[in-house]
Structure formats: C-alpha cells, structure tokens
Design an enzyme around this catalytic site. Structure first.
Site, PDB file in Angstrom:
ATOM      1  N   GLU A   1      44.579  35.142  44.538  1.00 16.56           N
ATOM      2  CA  GLU A   1      44.821  36.342  45.535  1.00 16.56           C
ATOM      3  C   GLU A   1      43.673  37.134  45.868  1.00 16.56           C
ATOM      4  O   GLU A   1      43.248  37.860  44.706  1.00 16.56           O
ATOM      5  CB  GLU A   1      46.005  37.235  45.026  1.00 16.56           C
ATOM      6  CG  GLU A   1      46.233  38.227  45.959  1.00 16.56           C
ATOM      7  CD  GLU A   1      47.453  39.282  45.476  1.00 16.56           C
ATOM      8  OE1 GLU A   1      48.126  38.995  44.455  1.00 16.56           O
ATOM      9  OE2 GLU A   1      47.632  40.351  46.232  1.00 16.56           O
TER      10      GLU A   1
ATOM     11  N   HIS B   1      43.725  42.080  38.111  1.00 13.92           N
ATOM     12  CA  HIS B   1      44.728  42.620  39.112  1.00 13.92           C
ATOM     13  C   HIS B   1      44.137  43.801  40.048  1.00 13.92           C
ATOM     14  O   HIS B   1      44.504  43.604  41.276  1.00 13.92           O
ATOM     15  CB  HIS B   1      45.988  42.800  38.419  1.00 13.92           C
ATOM     16  CG  HIS B   1      47.005  43.386  39.438  1.00 13.92           C
ATOM     17  ND1 HIS B   1      47.124  44.768  39.719  1.00 13.92           N
ATOM     18  CD2 HIS B   1      47.800  42.537  39.796  1.00 13.92           C
ATOM     19  CE1 HIS B   1      48.165  44.796  40.446  1.00 13.92           C
ATOM     20  NE2 HIS B   1      48.839  43.516  40.772  1.00 13.92           N
TER      21      HIS B   1
ATOM     22  N   HIS C   1      52.273  33.558  37.013  1.00 14.98           N
ATOM     23  CA  HIS C   1      51.643  34.673  37.347  1.00 14.98           C
ATOM     24  C   HIS C   1      50.858  35.446  36.654  1.00 14.98           C
ATOM     25  O   HIS C   1      51.307  36.081  35.425  1.00 14.98           O
ATOM     26  CB  HIS C   1      52.922  35.783  37.640  1.00 14.98           C
ATOM     27  CG  HIS C   1      52.697  37.142  38.348  1.00 14.98           C
ATOM     28  ND1 HIS C   1      52.786  38.274  37.738  1.00 14.98           N
ATOM     29  CD2 HIS C   1      52.079  37.215  39.561  1.00 14.98           C
ATOM     30  CE1 HIS C   1      52.424  39.049  38.365  1.00 14.98           C
ATOM     31  NE2 HIS C   1      52.072  38.638  39.526  1.00 14.98           N
ATOM     32  N   ARG C   2      49.238  35.443  36.909  1.00 14.59           N
ATOM     33  CA  ARG C   2      48.229  36.114  35.923  1.00 14.59           C
ATOM     34  C   ARG C   2      48.071  35.348  34.602  1.00 14.59           C
ATOM     35  O   ARG C   2      47.950  35.686  33.638  1.00 14.59           O
ATOM     36  CB  ARG C   2      48.721  37.704  35.908  1.00 14.59           C
ATOM     37  CG  ARG C   2      49.004  38.452  36.828  1.00 14.59           C
ATOM     38  CD  ARG C   2      49.012  39.908  36.669  1.00 14.59           C
ATOM     39  NE  ARG C   2      49.741  40.851  37.703  1.00 14.59           N
ATOM     40  CZ  ARG C   2      50.038  41.812  37.480  1.00 14.59           C
ATOM     41  NH1 ARG C   2      49.781  42.496  36.644  1.00 14.59           N
ATOM     42  NH2 ARG C   2      50.827  42.410  38.541  1.00 14.59           N
TER      43      ARG C   2
ATOM     44  N   GLN D   1      46.333  33.475  48.802  1.00 13.74           N
ATOM     45  CA  GLN D   1      47.385  34.581  49.159  1.00 13.74           C
ATOM     46  C   GLN D   1      46.672  35.786  49.389  1.00 13.74           C
ATOM     47  O   GLN D   1      45.672  36.346  48.633  1.00 13.74           O
ATOM     48  CB  GLN D   1      48.382  34.702  47.963  1.00 13.74           C
ATOM     49  CG  GLN D   1      47.787  34.661  46.778  1.00 13.74           C
ATOM     50  CD  GLN D   1      48.733  35.064  45.656  1.00 13.74           C
ATOM     51  OE1 GLN D   1      49.690  35.636  45.613  1.00 13.74           O
ATOM     52  NE2 GLN D   1      48.209  34.657  44.275  1.00 13.74           N
TER      53      GLN D   1
ATOM     54  N   ASP E   1      44.227  36.827  40.104  1.00 16.77           N
ATOM     55  CA  ASP E   1      43.974  37.692  41.226  1.00 16.77           C
ATOM     56  C   ASP E   1      42.323  38.195  41.329  1.00 16.77           C
ATOM     57  O   ASP E   1      41.814  37.852  39.975  1.00 16.77           O
ATOM     58  CB  ASP E   1      44.735  38.952  40.843  1.00 16.77           C
ATOM     59  CG  ASP E   1      46.150  39.068  41.011  1.00 16.77           C
ATOM     60  OD1 ASP E   1      46.590  38.287  42.176  1.00 16.77           O
ATOM     61  OD2 ASP E   1      46.810  39.425  40.143  1.00 16.77           O
TER      62      ASP E   1
ATOM     63  N   GLU F   1      47.697  31.641  38.663  1.00 14.25           N
ATOM     64  CA  GLU F   1      47.124  32.716  39.671  1.00 14.25           C
ATOM     65  C   GLU F   1      45.982  33.442  39.293  1.00 14.25           C
ATOM     66  O   GLU F   1      46.323  34.312  38.391  1.00 14.25           O
ATOM     67  CB  GLU F   1      48.430  33.380  39.913  1.00 14.25           C
ATOM     68  CG  GLU F   1      48.052  34.432  41.137  1.00 14.25           C
ATOM     69  CD  GLU F   1      48.766  35.695  40.986  1.00 14.25           C
ATOM     70  OE1 GLU F   1      49.003  36.226  39.821  1.00 14.25           O
ATOM     71  OE2 GLU F   1      48.835  36.296  41.944  1.00 14.25           O
TER      72      GLU F   1
END
Ligand code: G3P
Ligand code: CA
Length: 332
Positions: A154, A60, A18-19, A191, A47, A45
């Site tokens: 994302e 993010h 995550h990140r 996502q 964003d 991931e």
C-alpha cells in the site's frame, strides 16, 4: 492504456496478512511476515513510505514514533518535529528525515502494547524492512514452500510525498520491474486510498490495482470524491476504469448480524474484485486493556464475520491473524 481490465475470479479467496501476522508480532517486520507465511497466508502486506534517500520501507505511516525505538536514540533527538500530513498536524520522527542506513539502526516495537502485551516480548529485536527485503522474503518462501506467496503493498501518503519532491509511482514500478513482478500475472496487488496515485500507476503498469475505500470521508487527494459516491454503481464503474478491485472497510459490507449491503454484488457487476479489511479479534471481543492470544473463545466472532463475508462473495480479506483467516477460509 486501452487493454480490458482483468476480472478473473480468485478461487479460493485469498488471505492477506495485514502488516504481516501483526496480531502476533510487531507489525511490518520480517518476523511478522515470516509468521504469516508459516501460517499459510497467500499475501503479505507492506505499507510503504520513503526514506530521505528514496528507499521504500515498510511502515504504516511516515511518523515512526509509535512503532520504533527512535525516542530512545539521543542522536536523533533533534529530528523530532511537527509536520502537516494529509491535513493533520503530526509530531514525531519522519522517515523522510532519515537515510536508510540511519533507519536500520532503529528497532521495531509493538504499536499496541496494552492490547497486544505478548508482542512486546519482541520489542527491540527487529529492523525496519525495505520493500526489496519483503520481495526477497516472498520469493524465498515461495521457492521453499512450493506455494506462491505474493505481496500486497500500500502506498502511504503518496500525495504528501509528491509534495515534498518524492513521488512514489515511478520508483515503485521500477522496484517491481527489477523483481520481475511488473505484470498483471505477478503475485502483486498495489493498493491506495488515493485516486490520483492509482490513476498514475494505471498509466505506468499492468500490475493489479486496488482502490481502498473507507466508511466515511473521502480520499486524501484533490479528486473531490467521497467514499459514499465511489460505492454507488456509477462510482464503482468509474473505479473499474483504472483498478482491478476494491478494498473496503469490512463494515461497508456487513456489521455483525445486521443486514449486509449490496457492495460485493455491485462491485462484481462491474468486474471489480473485493478484498475487505481488517479482521482482527480485538474488534469484537476484547476491552482495550485485555490480553490477546489465540484463545478460540476470543476469536469466535471474528471467525463468524469472516465466514459471513465469504458467503457474501468476497474475493479475499485482510487479517491481523492469518492463522485464523486461513482456517476459516479453508473450512468455508
Ligand atoms: O490496506 C488495507 C488496510 O490496511 C487499510 O488500512 O490503515 O491498516 O493501512 P491501514
Ligand atoms: Ca494497509
């Protein structure tokens, strides 16, 4: 498109950084992604937001006040402004006001210095990466390690970016196509919280799509849907018409020792895979001012919750600490 959506099982469940390994390095930096890859994460991931010259960068949110040193650059002082993004007034510096070349003069910093003080050691070292650089890293690492390391982008605020004349979908599909990663077999999941964004992508690409879900409210688009409605069997059936899986807030599956919901079962019943977010040590143990690290005493309950959700049948999960996630997954 009329092809049936794939519901091939993922075995074993995937660990999504995550990140990046954002518990250990400033988020969304190549260093954070590299750390995650070293620790065995299957996917990294990014964003995604857009620059003024329409380049995807990994942040993010489009406001870069909290995750870069932009405030220390006098040449950008006059770009500080207030915008309404997804209904919220936000003051700061926005990626859409900077060219990529300008953004590259900034350096990343830890978002949560009180919670993750060790990460501040890396403040000022790393650039903001582009999506192309993240793809190149994943490909290079796959070649070097012999493992397949994928990306799990994302789209952030796609409706907002469309409203300012910067729609994301075509550009994202073109970027993946240029990388040769534009099929359902590619090591890519896209996502989004926004239904309209995913439906547009579904019409353009076979890349696997993940509908993100939260435990309250509804998507920040004009779909008029609520997350509560989207998680009923009928809502999940609707999602299965355009998405390959769901990415729910992990609390929608189970919280601590409380009885679990039926979300995993109901999603699987309509062919959707389930990747909850986000397992991070600090949620369970630490007061906000405490230091973090890889002390197992501090990670015990995160382990337990991941283990519990794996037993409930999740197909993968997002974690800020892939080193813990991989260990738990491999022991399950
Ligand atoms: O993408 C899953 C999870 O990352 C969604 O939350 O706010 O961390 O992007 P956020
Ligand atoms: Ca995310």
């Amino acid at each position: 498109r009329s092809e049936p959506l794939s519901a091939k099982p993922l075995s074993p469940p995937i660990v999504i950084a995550h990140r990046g390994a954002s518990g250990e390095r400033p988020e969304h930096t190549l260093a954070s992604y590299e750390r995650a890859i070293e620790q065995g994460a299957d996917f990294i991931e990014p964003d995604l937001v857009l620059t003024k010259d329409d380049v995807f960068v990994a942040r993010h949110e489009n406001n870069i006040a909290d995750t870069t040193d932009v405030a220390e650059h006098p040449e950008f002082a006059d770009r500080r402004t207030t915008r309404t993004v997804d209904g919220e007034q936000v003051t700061g510096w926005f990626t859409e006001d900077f060219t990529l070349a300008e953004l590259k003069t900034l350096r990343a910093k830890e978002r949560l210095p009180l919670l993750r003080p060790d990460n501040t050691e890396y403040d000022g070292r790393y650039e903001i990466p582009t999506l192309d650089e993240v793809i190149a890293l994943a490909k290079r690492a796959s070649a070097e390690t012999g493992r397949t390391i994928g990306i799990y982008p994302e789209t952030k605020h796609p409706g907002y970016f469309a409203s300012i004349g910067q729609p994301m979908e075509r550009r994202l599909v073109a970027t993946l196509k240029a990388a040769g990663w534009d099929s359902a077999e590619a090591p890519v999941f896209i996502q989004s919280f926004e239904v309209a964004n995913l439906k547009r992508l579904h019409a353009m690409t076979d890349v696997r799509l993940i509908q993100l879900l939260n435990d309250k409210g509804g998507p920040a688009d004009d779909s008029g849907l609520s997350y509560a409605g989207m998680t009923t069997p009928a809502g999940l059936k609707q999602i299965a018409t355009y998405a390959w899986g769901i990415g729910p807030n992990k609390d929608m599956i189970a919280v601590g020792d409380r009885p679990a919901t039926l979300l995993v079962r109901d999603a699987h019943a309509v062919g959707l895979r389930v990747h909850p977010w986000t397992f991070r040590a600090e949620n369970y143990f630490l007061p906000r001012s405490s230091r973090t690290g890889l002390d197992p005493r501090r990670h015990g309950r995160m382990d337990a919750l991941i283990r519990r959700q794996l037993a409930l049948g999740i197909d993968g999960f997002f974690t800020d600490f892939p080193v813990i996630g991989v260990a738990v997954r491999d022991m399950a």
